[in-house]
Design a protein around this motif. Structure first.
Motif, PDB file in Angstrom:
ATOM      1  N   GLN A 113      20.858  91.008  76.925  1.00 25.15           N
ATOM      2  CA  GLN A 113      22.008  91.453  76.157  1.00 25.15           C
ATOM      3  C   GLN A 113      21.580  92.489  75.115  1.00 25.15           C
ATOM      4  N   GLU A 114      22.266  93.614  75.142  1.00 24.86           N
ATOM      5  CA  GLU A 114      22.009  94.641  74.138  1.00 24.86           C
ATOM      6  C   GLU A 114      23.324  95.323  73.807  1.00 24.86           C
ATOM      7  N   GLN A 115      23.642  95.339  72.548  1.00 25.20           N
ATOM      8  CA  GLN A 115      24.839  96.025  72.069  1.00 25.20           C
ATOM      9  C   GLN A 115      24.373  97.236  71.260  1.00 25.20           C
ATOM     10  N   ARG A 116      25.041  98.343  71.436  1.00 27.60           N
ATOM     11  CA  ARG A 116      24.705  99.564  70.705  1.00 27.60           C
ATOM     12  C   ARG A 116      25.940 100.023  69.928  1.00 27.60           C
ATOM     13  N   PHE A 117      25.700 100.745  68.855  1.00 25.10           N
ATOM     14  CA  PHE A 117      26.775 101.166  67.966  1.00 25.10           C
ATOM     15  C   PHE A 117      26.695 102.656  67.678  1.00 25.10           C
ATOM     16  N   THR A 118      27.821 103.188  67.232  1.00 22.41           N
ATOM     17  CA  THR A 118      27.870 104.548  66.719  1.00 22.41           C
ATOM     18  C   THR A 118      28.091 104.449  65.211  1.00 22.41           C
ATOM     19  N   LEU A 119      27.811 105.514  64.507  1.00 21.00           N
ATOM     20  CA  LEU A 119      28.033 105.489  63.059  1.00 21.00           C
ATOM     21  C   LEU A 119      29.508 105.336  62.691  1.00 21.00           C
ATOM     22  N   PRO A 120      30.452 105.958  63.427  1.00 16.27           N
ATOM     23  CA  PRO A 120      31.856 105.682  63.103  1.00 16.27           C
ATOM     24  C   PRO A 120      32.220 104.202  63.272  1.00 16.27           C
ATOM     25  N   GLN A 121      31.679 103.540  64.279  1.00 14.27           N
ATOM     26  CA  GLN A 121      31.932 102.102  64.444  1.00 14.27           C
ATOM     27  C   GLN A 121      31.361 101.324  63.256  1.00 14.27           C
ATOM     28  N   ILE A 122      30.147 101.666  62.874  1.00 17.09           N
ATOM     29  CA  ILE A 122      29.509 100.976  61.751  1.00 17.09           C
ATOM     30  C   ILE A 122      30.305 101.199  60.475  1.00 17.09           C
ATOM     31  N   ALA A 123      30.777 102.415  60.251  1.00 13.88           N
ATOM     32  CA  ALA A 123      31.575 102.705  59.049  1.00 13.88           C
ATOM     33  C   ALA A 123      32.834 101.840  59.018  1.00 13.88           C
ATOM     34  N   ARG A 124      33.499 101.692  60.168  1.00 12.89           N
ATOM     35  CA  ARG A 124      34.699 100.845  60.225  1.00 12.89           C
ATOM     36  C   ARG A 124      34.358  99.384  59.956  1.00 12.89           C
ATOM     37  N   ILE A 164      31.801  98.196  58.239  1.00 16.58           N
ATOM     38  CA  ILE A 164      31.458  98.043  56.826  1.00 16.58           C
ATOM     39  C   ILE A 164      32.731  97.920  55.992  1.00 16.58           C
ATOM     40  N   ALA A 165      33.719  98.749  56.285  1.00 20.89           N
ATOM     41  CA  ALA A 165      34.995  98.677  55.560  1.00 20.89           C
ATOM     42  C   ALA A 165      35.704  97.359  55.846  1.00 20.89           C
ATOM     43  N   ASP A 166      35.768  96.957  57.117  1.00 21.58           N
ATOM     44  CA  ASP A 166      36.439  95.708  57.485  1.00 21.58           C
ATOM     45  C   ASP A 166      35.782  94.486  56.845  1.00 21.58           C
ATOM     46  N   LEU A 167      34.466  94.534  56.700  1.00 23.62           N
ATOM     47  CA  LEU A 167      33.728  93.408  56.129  1.00 23.62           C
ATOM     48  C   LEU A 167      33.662  93.472  54.600  1.00 23.62           C
ATOM     49  N   GLU A 168      34.363  94.457  54.032  1.00 27.29           N
ATOM     50  CA  GLU A 168      34.423  94.646  52.581  1.00 27.29           C
ATOM     51  C   GLU A 168      33.033  94.803  51.978  1.00 27.29           C
ATOM     52  N   LEU A 169      32.265  95.674  52.624  1.00 23.25           N
ATOM     53  CA  LEU A 169      30.925  96.002  52.162  1.00 23.25           C
ATOM     54  C   LEU A 169      30.900  97.450  51.699  1.00 23.25           C
ATOM     55  N   MET A 182      16.208 102.386  65.441  1.00 26.58           N
ATOM     56  CA  MET A 182      17.496 101.748  65.223  1.00 26.58           C
ATOM     57  C   MET A 182      18.038 102.243  63.887  1.00 26.58           C
ATOM     58  N   TYR A 183      19.316 102.005  63.670  1.00 22.14           N
ATOM     59  CA  TYR A 183      19.865 102.214  62.343  1.00 22.14           C
ATOM     60  C   TYR A 183      19.342 101.065  61.488  1.00 22.14           C
ATOM     61  N   GLN A 184      18.695 101.378  60.392  1.00 23.68           N
ATOM     62  CA  GLN A 184      18.299 100.350  59.434  1.00 23.68           C
ATOM     63  C   GLN A 184      18.871 100.767  58.089  1.00 23.68           C
ATOM     64  N   PHE A 185      19.733  99.923  57.564  1.00 21.90           N
ATOM     65  CA  PHE A 185      20.451 100.320  56.361  1.00 21.90           C
ATOM     66  C   PHE A 185      20.752  99.111  55.483  1.00 21.90           C
ATOM     67  N   TRP A 186      21.135  99.433  54.251  1.00 20.67           N
ATOM     68  CA  TRP A 186      21.491  98.421  53.264  1.00 20.67           C
ATOM     69  C   TRP A 186      22.961  98.551  52.922  1.00 20.67           C
ATOM     70  N   VAL A 187      23.599  97.408  52.745  1.00 22.61           N
ATOM     71  CA  VAL A 187      24.996  97.344  52.297  1.00 22.61           C
ATOM     72  C   VAL A 187      25.076  96.343  51.150  1.00 22.61           C
ATOM     73  N   ARG A 188      26.126  96.497  50.336  1.00 22.31           N
ATOM     74  CA  ARG A 188      26.365  95.576  49.222  1.00 22.31           C
ATOM     75  C   ARG A 188      27.741  94.942  49.406  1.00 22.31           C
ATOM     76  N   LYS A 189      27.824  93.644  49.142  1.00 21.78           N
ATOM     77  CA  LYS A 189      29.099  92.952  49.199  1.00 21.78           C
ATOM     78  C   LYS A 189      29.875  93.258  47.921  1.00 21.78           C
ATOM     79  N   THR A 190      31.100  93.708  48.074  1.00 17.40           N
ATOM     80  CA  THR A 190      31.883  94.043  46.904  1.00 17.40           C
ATOM     81  C   THR A 190      32.208  92.781  46.123  1.00 17.40           C
ATOM     82  N   ALA A 191      32.302  92.928  44.821  1.00 16.23           N
ATOM     83  CA  ALA A 191      32.530  91.756  43.950  1.00 16.23           C
ATOM     84  C   ALA A 191      33.953  91.255  44.093  1.00 16.23           C
TER      85      ALA A 191
END
Length: 189
Positions: A116-127, A129-134, A180-189
């Motif tokens: 099993q391998e899932q791949r992403f695009t940056l537009p998918q990741i941006a969506r 991140i927004a959906d997860l309130e990050l 891979m994309y390796q990145f940091w996100v912050r959970k909004t308060a």
């Protein structure tokens, strides 16, 4: 532990590191959502996901494995590697053969035989991140060359954090996120 079973965990965390895991889940978004639920407000998460663009050679090799019916056994992996090496005319297969993972059984199994391998695009990741309130903080770089080139192309993005710009950059330089994309996100308060 199974990420999908962590939802009932009472503990909350300031930092979660999840690289090399989510993209091997059947539903990576479900796993990411559970991890986000365990992150304290203001907490940070390091995420690693495969790039659809950068892994086109792996996609080609996985198609080659399926079409050839190669088994994920030592004999099957060796036969597949020999068949790939016999195809120098196929640029994407030749690129797979240039990676060090190609030359060990466990590395090759993980690279092109993984169940099993899932791949992403940056537009998918941006969506996501927004959906997860990050909030996207930024990428981690094994070297600074990509960041330097990005700065030249997008000098207005001083924080190097505009995912729309990064998508345009990756489109013009498809191997930017080869590992891979390796990145940091912050959970909004």
């Amino acid at each position: 532990a199974d990420i999908l079973a962590l939802g009932s965990l009472a503990e909350r965390f300031d930092v979660i590191d999840c690289t090399g895991v989510l993209h091997h889940l059947e539903d990576p978004v479900a796993g990411w959502r559970i991890l986000c639920s365990l992150l304290r407000p203001g907490g940070v998460m390091r995420v690693g996901l495969y790039s659809e663009t950068a892994r086109r050679h792996v996609v080609r090799a996985r198609e080659f494995v399926a079409a050839g019916g190669f088994a994920p056994t030592p004999t099957g992996i060796r036969a597949c590697r020999a068949a790939i090496l016999a195809r120098p005319d196929d640029a994407l297969l030749a690129r797979v053969a240039k990676g060090e993972d190609f030359y060990s059984l466990s590395g090759c199994r993980d690279l092109i035989f993984h169940v099993q391998e899932q791949r992403f695009t940056l537009p998918q990741i941006a969506r996501l991140i927004a959906d997860l309130e990050l909030k996207f903080i930024g990428f981690e770089w094994p070297d600074t060359e990509a960041a330097a080139r990005y700065r030249i192309r997008f000098p207005e993005d001083r924080a190097l954090s505009d995912l729309d710009h990064w998508h345009r950059f990756e489109t013009s330089r498809p191997d930017t996120f080869a590992l891979m994309y390796q990145f940091w996100v912050r959970k909004t308060a």
